[in-house]
Design a protein around this motif. Structure first.
Motif, PDB file in Angstrom:
ATOM      1  N   ASP A  61      -3.031  10.948  -5.799  1.00 64.11           N
ATOM      2  CA  ASP A  61      -4.122  11.820  -6.228  1.00 64.11           C
ATOM      3  C   ASP A  61      -4.895  11.156  -7.363  1.00 64.11           C
ATOM      4  N   GLU A  79      -4.255  -2.212  -1.907  1.00 64.25           N
ATOM      5  CA  GLU A  79      -4.630  -0.808  -2.029  1.00 64.25           C
ATOM      6  C   GLU A  79      -3.495   0.028  -2.631  1.00 64.25           C
ATOM      7  N   GLN A  92       5.241   4.193  -6.712  1.00 64.34           N
ATOM      8  CA  GLN A  92       4.299   3.105  -6.904  1.00 64.34           C
ATOM      9  C   GLN A  92       4.621   2.320  -8.166  1.00 64.34           C
ATOM     10  N   GLY A 108       5.280  10.145  -5.365  1.00 63.77           N
ATOM     11  CA  GLY A 108       4.431   9.030  -4.973  1.00 63.77           C
ATOM     12  C   GLY A 108       4.065   8.127  -6.141  1.00 63.77           C
ATOM     13  N   THR A 156      -3.313   2.315  -4.782  1.00 66.43           N
ATOM     14  CA  THR A 156      -3.539   3.700  -5.228  1.00 66.43           C
ATOM     15  C   THR A 156      -4.063   4.605  -4.113  1.00 66.43           C
ATOM     16  N   THR A 157      -4.094   4.110  -2.887  1.00 68.65           N
ATOM     17  CA  THR A 157      -4.734   4.857  -1.796  1.00 68.65           C
ATOM     18  C   THR A 157      -4.111   6.229  -1.557  1.00 68.65           C
ATOM     19  N   ALA A 158      -2.774   6.307  -1.557  1.00 68.72           N
ATOM     20  CA  ALA A 158      -2.097   7.554  -1.181  1.00 68.72           C
ATOM     21  C   ALA A 158      -1.854   8.485  -2.366  1.00 68.72           C
ATOM     22  N   GLN A 211      -3.916   7.979  -9.699  1.00 62.09           N
ATOM     23  CA  GLN A 211      -4.624   6.734  -9.399  1.00 62.09           C
ATOM     24  C   GLN A 211      -5.085   6.037 -10.667  1.00 62.09           C
ATOM     25  N   GLN A 263       0.808  -1.210   0.000  1.00 58.03           N
ATOM     26  CA  GLN A 263       0.000   0.000   0.000  1.00 58.03           C
ATOM     27  C   GLN A 263       0.845   1.266   0.000  1.00 58.03           C
ATOM     28  N   GLU A 264       1.938   1.280   0.756  1.00 58.50           N
ATOM     29  CA  GLU A 264       2.778   2.462   0.861  1.00 58.50           C
ATOM     30  C   GLU A 264       4.220   2.106   0.493  1.00 58.50           C
TER      31      GLU A 264
END
Length: 336
Positions: free
Chosen positions: A189, A183, A164, A160, A185-187, A193, A100-101
């Motif tokens: 924009d 997840e 990713q 970011g 694409t959570t962090a 995303q 996720q991150e």
């Protein structure tokens, strides 16, 4: 249904965390099947067990503080029966994860390129030069600009979206057959995303990957998934083809999720519907339906009897005692 057709075959998965004062039943009897080349999305609120299910497929939780029961087979291999050495080969080579991150998942003291090359050389007998060339090709494939220069960058030196993409490149480095996306694409924009979602779908089709995609965003699930499984309190409460669940949801929780999201047809100033209450305490799950206390349709029986699976049609199942009363489809304007 012939289970041999499934690349991922999970039956009655139960994951309990035992490190606290009380055992936490994070996943409670999940069945999940994924065919070769298929994308299945797990959706639901935070704490529903989506990420725990995903990480359990890689056995990432320490045995001293967790207990995993049930059956997990990937490509015919019993994941729970793997030795430490075999598990090390399985991770990355057979199944890999997009975390996720990426800023936390990537090592901050090594360049991103060095980490990808290390993963390649860990699983394949290639030279440093060959690993470098593979890493460069991966960066090009995930469309990272100036790939040669970016290979030398450290995680904190990348945006970011670039991090990713680098995380996706790392996950694909050893040519896995199963991609687990937690997840991803959570962090990011909204513009980035959609770029990442389209990239994932393109790579999945190009490489023929099986994918389990975890998200709380129904719109993201629609972009990538062939099938959607809705999770609540550690259980899958509804599962079916993406189009079916969006146009004819049959579990009250699925319908509530659809009605609680913004959509283009909403009039200005319209208030979003909300799901009242909170998810149940996973250390003391109720005897009946876990959603009953938040459900507008719940009866006394719902609080006492745990619903079994009801098959509505091929590939579409639901766990609800009131399923006969949930025939009405979602309003067209609520659909993505």
């Amino acid at each position: 249904m012939n289970t041999e057709e499934f690349f991922v075959d999970v039956k009655n998965l139960r994951v309990t965390f035992t490190g606290g004062k009380k055992p936490v039943e994070a996943v409670n009897g999940v069945d999940l099947q994924v065919r070769r080349g298929e994308v299945v999305a797990l959706i639901g609120e935070s704490g529903s067990g989506k990420s725990v299910t995903l990480r359990s497929l890689l056995r990432l939780y320490p045995e001293a503080r967790s207990r995993i029961e049930g059956q997990m087979k990937v490509g015919g291999t019993d994941v729970l029966g793997l030795s430490a050495k075999a598990l090390s080969q399985y991770r990355g080579k057979v199944a890999s994860m997009i975390f996720q991150e990426p800023l936390l998942a990537l090592d901050p003291v090594y360049s991103v390129g060095a980490q990808i090359m290390e993963a390649i050389r860990r699983h394949e007998p290639v030279s440093q030069a060959e690993a470098h060339q593979r890493a460069l090709q991966l960066f090009e494939r995930v469309r990272i600009p100036s790939p040669e220069r970016r290979l030398q960058a450290y995680p904190h030196e990348m945006s970011g979206g670039m991090r990713q993409r680098a995380m996706i490149a790392l996950a694909l480095a050893c040519r896995p057959q199963l991609l687990l996306a937690d997840e991803p694409t959570t962090a990011l924009d909204a513009t980035v995303q959609i770029q990442i979602l389209l990239l994932l779908r393109e790579l999945q089709r190009e490489l023929g990957l099986s994918v389990v995609f975890v998200t709380h965003d129904i719109g993201a699930a629609v972009e990538v998934a062939d099938r959607i499984a809705v999770m609540y309190a550690g259980r899958i409460v509804e599962e079916g083809p993406a189009a079916t669940l969006l146009r004819a949801p049959r579990h009250p929780y699925t319908l509530a999720l659809l009605r609680s999201r913004a959509h283009g047809a909403m009039a200005k100033g319209t208030r979003l519907e909300t799901i009242s209450g909170s998810p149940p305490d996973l250390t003391a799950l109720p005897p009946g339906c876990a959603f009953a206390d938040r459900c507008r349709m719940a009866e006394d029986a719902c609080r006492q009897t745990r619903p079994e699976i009801t098959w509505l049609e091929a590939g579409h199942s639901v766990r609800c005692l009131r399923v006969a009363d949930t025939i009405a489809p979602a309003e067209p304007e609520t659909l993505p």
